[in-house]
Design a protein around this motif. Structure first.
Motif, mmCIF file in Angstrom:
data_model
loop_
_atom_site.group_PDB
_atom_site.id
_atom_site.type_symbol
_atom_site.label_atom_id
_atom_site.label_comp_id
_atom_site.label_asym_id
_atom_site.label_seq_id
_atom_site.Cartn_x
_atom_site.Cartn_y
_atom_site.Cartn_z
ATOM 1 N N LYS A 207 0.811 -1.133 -0.556
ATOM 2 C CA LYS A 207 -0.211 0.221 0.235
ATOM 3 C C LYS A 207 0.958 1.358 -0.511
ATOM 4 C CE LYS A 207 -3.709 -2.249 1.926
ATOM 5 N NZ LYS A 207 -4.612 -1.747 3.378
ATOM 6 N N ALA A 208 2.015 1.511 0.773
ATOM 7 C CA ALA A 208 3.456 2.088 0.777
ATOM 8 C C ALA A 208 3.129 2.343 -0.557
ATOM 9 C CB ALA A 208 3.696 1.920 1.768
ATOM 10 N N LEU A 209 3.686 1.418 -1.362
ATOM 11 C CA LEU A 209 4.834 1.438 -2.827
ATOM 12 C C LEU A 209 3.417 2.373 -3.366
ATOM 13 C CD1 LEU A 209 6.904 -1.240 -2.895
ATOM 14 C CD2 LEU A 209 7.468 0.654 -2.692
ATOM 15 N N SER A 210 1.876 1.581 -3.078
ATOM 16 C CA SER A 210 1.712 1.946 -3.954
ATOM 17 C C SER A 210 0.268 3.329 -3.779
ATOM 18 C CB SER A 210 -0.119 1.048 -3.601
ATOM 19 O OG SER A 210 -0.206 -0.051 -4.161
ATOM 20 N N ALA A 211 0.945 4.215 -2.622
ATOM 21 C CA ALA A 211 0.703 5.412 -2.580
ATOM 22 C C ALA A 211 1.839 6.468 -2.749
ATOM 23 C CB ALA A 211 0.322 5.683 -1.236
ATOM 24 N N LYS A 212 3.148 5.781 -2.600
ATOM 25 C CA LYS A 212 4.240 6.390 -3.726
ATOM 26 C C LYS A 212 4.104 6.512 -5.344
ATOM 27 C CE LYS A 212 9.911 6.441 -3.630
ATOM 28 N NZ LYS A 212 10.211 6.030 -2.610
ATOM 29 N N GLN A 213 4.000 5.235 -5.249
ATOM 30 C CA GLN A 213 3.823 6.006 -6.914
ATOM 31 C C GLN A 213 2.324 6.187 -7.228
ATOM 32 O OE1 GLN A 213 2.421 1.352 -8.010
ATOM 33 N NE2 GLN A 213 5.277 0.758 -7.719
ATOM 34 N N GLN A 214 1.177 6.143 -6.738
ATOM 35 C CA GLN A 214 0.097 6.870 -7.403
ATOM 36 C C GLN A 214 0.753 8.511 -6.998
ATOM 37 O OE1 GLN A 214 -3.007 6.131 -4.392
ATOM 38 N NE2 GLN A 214 -3.617 3.829 -5.140
ATOM 39 N N ARG A 215 1.488 9.137 -5.436
ATOM 40 C CA ARG A 215 1.501 9.944 -6.128
ATOM 41 C C ARG A 215 3.288 10.785 -7.482
ATOM 42 N NH1 ARG A 215 2.442 9.237 -0.295
ATOM 43 N NH2 ARG A 215 4.858 8.708 -1.005
ATOM 44 N N GLN A 216 3.588 9.383 -7.231
ATOM 45 C CA GLN A 216 4.777 9.678 -8.215
ATOM 46 C C GLN A 216 3.895 10.689 -9.649
ATOM 47 O OE1 GLN A 216 7.724 6.538 -8.698
ATOM 48 N NE2 GLN A 216 8.598 7.449 -7.297
ATOM 49 N N LEU A 217 2.986 8.957 -9.822
ATOM 50 C CA LEU A 217 1.631 9.147 -11.213
ATOM 51 C C LEU A 217 0.563 10.481 -11.121
ATOM 52 C CD1 LEU A 217 0.731 7.653 -13.469
ATOM 53 C CD2 LEU A 217 -0.579 6.714 -11.775
ATOM 54 N N LYS A 218 0.389 11.028 -10.153
ATOM 55 C CA LYS A 218 -0.808 12.300 -9.847
ATOM 56 C C LYS A 218 1.232 13.303 -10.621
ATOM 57 C CE LYS A 218 -3.888 10.691 -6.697
ATOM 58 N NZ LYS A 218 -4.316 11.992 -5.365
ATOM 59 N N SER A 219 1.867 13.239 -10.107
ATOM 60 C CA SER A 219 2.944 14.161 -10.310
ATOM 61 C C SER A 219 3.426 14.477 -11.818
ATOM 62 C CB SER A 219 4.255 14.008 -9.691
ATOM 63 O OG SER A 219 5.950 14.985 -9.806
ATOM 64 N N GLU A 220 3.211 12.938 -12.040
ATOM 65 C CA GLU A 220 3.821 12.858 -13.545
ATOM 66 C C GLU A 220 2.421 13.613 -14.799
ATOM 67 O OE1 GLU A 220 6.595 11.872 -15.821
ATOM 68 O OE2 GLU A 220 8.100 11.125 -13.767
ATOM 69 N N LYS A 221 1.359 13.242 -14.132
ATOM 70 C CA LYS A 221 0.376 13.380 -15.003
ATOM 71 C C LYS A 221 0.210 15.290 -14.763
ATOM 72 C CE LYS A 221 -2.921 9.901 -13.912
ATOM 73 N NZ LYS A 221 -4.315 9.113 -13.089
ATOM 74 N N ALA A 222 0.558 15.961 -13.129
ATOM 75 C CA ALA A 222 0.581 17.776 -13.495
ATOM 76 C C ALA A 222 1.948 17.483 -14.297
ATOM 77 C CB ALA A 222 0.719 17.967 -11.808
ATOM 78 N N ARG A 223 2.887 16.736 -14.381
ATOM 79 C CA ARG A 223 3.872 17.426 -15.092
ATOM 80 C C ARG A 223 3.549 17.451 -16.286
ATOM 81 N NH1 ARG A 223 9.584 14.256 -15.013
ATOM 82 N NH2 ARG A 223 9.025 15.410 -12.252
ATOM 83 N N GLY A 224 2.758 16.454 -16.878
ATOM 84 C CA GLY A 224 2.316 16.075 -18.462
ATOM 85 C C GLY A 224 1.361 17.428 -18.651
ATOM 86 N N LYS A 225 0.230 17.971 -18.160
ATOM 87 C CA LYS A 225 -0.416 18.500 -17.979
ATOM 88 C C LYS A 225 0.380 19.692 -17.946
ATOM 89 C CE LYS A 225 -4.377 16.885 -15.062
ATOM 90 N NZ LYS A 225 -5.498 17.095 -14.524
ATOM 91 N N VAL A 226 1.398 19.895 -17.283
ATOM 92 C CA VAL A 226 2.088 21.571 -17.431
ATOM 93 C C VAL A 226 2.589 21.804 -19.363
ATOM 94 C CG1 VAL A 226 4.074 22.824 -17.097
ATOM 95 C CG2 VAL A 226 2.223 21.806 -15.387
ATOM 96 N N LEU A 227 3.097 20.096 -19.326
ATOM 97 C CA LEU A 227 3.821 19.986 -20.740
ATOM 98 C C LEU A 227 2.482 20.512 -21.820
ATOM 99 C CD1 LEU A 227 6.415 17.223 -19.992
ATOM 100 C CD2 LEU A 227 6.735 19.632 -20.237
ATOM 101 N N LEU A 228 1.683 20.014 -22.134
ATOM 102 C CA LEU A 228 0.572 19.929 -23.131
ATOM 103 C C LEU A 228 0.053 21.524 -22.453
ATOM 104 C CD1 LEU A 228 -1.919 16.969 -22.001
ATOM 105 C CD2 LEU A 228 -0.308 17.194 -23.932
ATOM 106 N N ALA A 229 -0.016 22.301 -21.470
ATOM 107 C CA ALA A 229 -0.145 23.781 -22.130
ATOM 108 C C ALA A 229 0.897 24.376 -22.505
ATOM 109 C CB ALA A 229 -1.062 23.913 -20.263
ATOM 110 N N ALA A 230 1.866 24.577 -22.021
ATOM 111 C CA ALA A 230 3.211 24.693 -22.501
ATOM 112 C C ALA A 230 2.852 24.568 -24.325
ATOM 113 C CB ALA A 230 4.226 24.131 -22.348
ATOM 114 N N LYS A 231 3.118 23.425 -24.884
ATOM 115 C CA LYS A 231 2.835 22.913 -26.530
ATOM 116 C C LYS A 231 1.655 23.510 -26.875
ATOM 117 C CE LYS A 231 2.697 18.699 -29.285
ATOM 118 N NZ LYS A 231 2.534 17.513 -28.940
ATOM 119 N N ALA A 232 0.535 23.712 -25.915
ATOM 120 C CA ALA A 232 -1.102 23.937 -26.286
ATOM 121 C C ALA A 232 -0.441 25.866 -26.946
ATOM 122 C CB ALA A 232 -1.734 24.070 -26.317
ATOM 123 N N LYS A 233 0.935 26.117 -25.789
ATOM 124 C CA LYS A 233 1.219 27.770 -25.421
ATOM 125 C C LYS A 233 1.521 28.329 -26.826
ATOM 126 C CE LYS A 233 2.643 31.547 -23.282
ATOM 127 N NZ LYS A 233 3.470 32.066 -21.940
#
Length: 248
Positions: free
Chosen positions: A73-99
Motif C-alpha cells: 500500500k505504501a508503495l502504491s501510494a508513492k507510485q500514485q503520488r509519482q503518477l499524479k506528479s507525472e500527470k501534473a507535469r504532463g498537463k504543464v507540458l501539454l499547456a506549454a505545447k498548446a501555448k
C-alpha cells in the motif's frame, strides 16, 4: 512444523480418499474392507492432526502478510503520488505545447498576412508600371500619329505645289504652243501673201528636197518655203524620185 503439518494433511487426505475408494470397490472382501477402513481412519487422523499445524503457520505468517500488504500500500501510494506528479507535469507540458502551438499559429497567420500585403504591393507596383507603360505607349502613338499627320500634310502641300508647278508649266507650254501656232499662222499668212513662198499653186504634189518627203493637198506641210519645194505631177513621180509620202 508447518512443513510437517502440510505433510500430515496431504497424507491424511490421500489416505482418506484412498480408503473411501477401496471400500466402495471391494465391499465383498472382509479383510480388504478392514484394511481399507484402517487406511481411511489413519488418513482422517493425519488430516485432523496436520490441520492445526497448518493453521499455526498461517497464523504466524499473518503479520508478515500484513506488513507486506502495508508495504504494498505504501508503495502504491508513492507510485500514485509519482503518477499524479507525472500527470501534473504532463498537463504543464501539454499547456506549454498548446501555448507554443498557438504562438506558432499566430506567427503563421502574421506571416500569411505579411505575404498577402507584399503580394498586394507587388500587384499595385505592377499595375502602376503597366499604367505608366500604357501611358508612354499612348504618348508615343500620339506623337507618331502627329508626325504622320504632319508628314502627310507636308506631302500634300508638296504635292499641291508640284501640281501647281505642273499646271503652271503646262499653261506656259500651252501658251508657248499657242504663241508658236499663232506665229506659224502669221508666217504662213505672210508667205501666202508674198506669192514666192506659196507652193500650193505650183503643182499638185510638193516634195521637200531636204527631208525627201512629199505632201499632197490637205496635209499640214503642203505649204512650205519655195526654196526647198520640188514639184511633181503625181505621187508615182515623187516616189520614183526617191521621196516618200508624209504621214500627215
Amino acid at each position: 512444523m508447518s512443513t510437517l503439518g502440510s505433510i500430515f494433511v496431504l497424507l491424511g487426505l490421500v489416505g482418506f480418499i484412498w480408503g473411501i475408494v477401496r471400500l466402495i470397490r471391494q465391499r465383498k472382501h472382509p479383510l480388504t474392507k478392514r484394511l481399507n477402513l484402517i487406511i481411511l481412519v489413519g488418513g482422517l487422523v493425519l488430516l485432523i492432526a496436520g490441520g492445526p499445524l497448518v493453521d499455526t503457520k498461517a497464523a504466524s505468517g499473518s503479520p508478515q502478510q500484513t506488513s507486506s500488504t502495508s508495504k504494498t500500500k505504501a508503495l502504491s501510494a508513492k507510485q500514485q503520488r509519482q503518477l499524479k506528479s507525472e500527470k501534473a507535469r504532463g498537463k504543464v507540458l501539454l499547456a506549454a505545447k498548446a501555448k507554443k502551438t498557438s504562438e506558432l499559429k499566430a506567427l503563421r497567420k502574421q506571416e500569411a498576412s505579411l505575404e498577402s500585403e507584399a503580394s498586394s504591393q507587388v500587384a499595385a507596383s505592377s499595375e502602376a508600371e503597366a499604367s505608366s507603360s500604357r501611358a508612354a505607349s499612348e504618348a508615343a502613338s500620339k506623337e507618331a500619329s502627329a508626325s504622320q499627320v504632319a508628314a502627310s500634310e507636308q506631302a500634300a502641300a508638296a504635292s499641291s505645289q508640284a501640281v501647281a508647278v505642273a499646271q503652271a508649266a503646262k499653261q506656259a507650254e500651252e501658251a508657248q504652243k499657242s504663241a508658236a501656232k499663232e506665229q506659224a499662222a502669221q508666217t504662213q499668212q505672210a508667205t501666202t501673201n508674198e506669192g514666192d513662198m506659196n507652193t500650193a499653186e505650183q503643182g499638185t504634189i510638193i516634195g521637200n528636197s531636204r527631208s525627201k518627203i512629199y505632201h499632197v493637198p490637205g496635209q499640214a506641210g503642203y505649204h512650205m518655203n519655195s526654196a526647198n519645194a520640188v514639184y511633181f505631177n503625181s505621187e508615182a513621180d515623187a516616189q520614183a524620185a526617191g521621196y516618200r509620202k508624209a504621214l500627215r
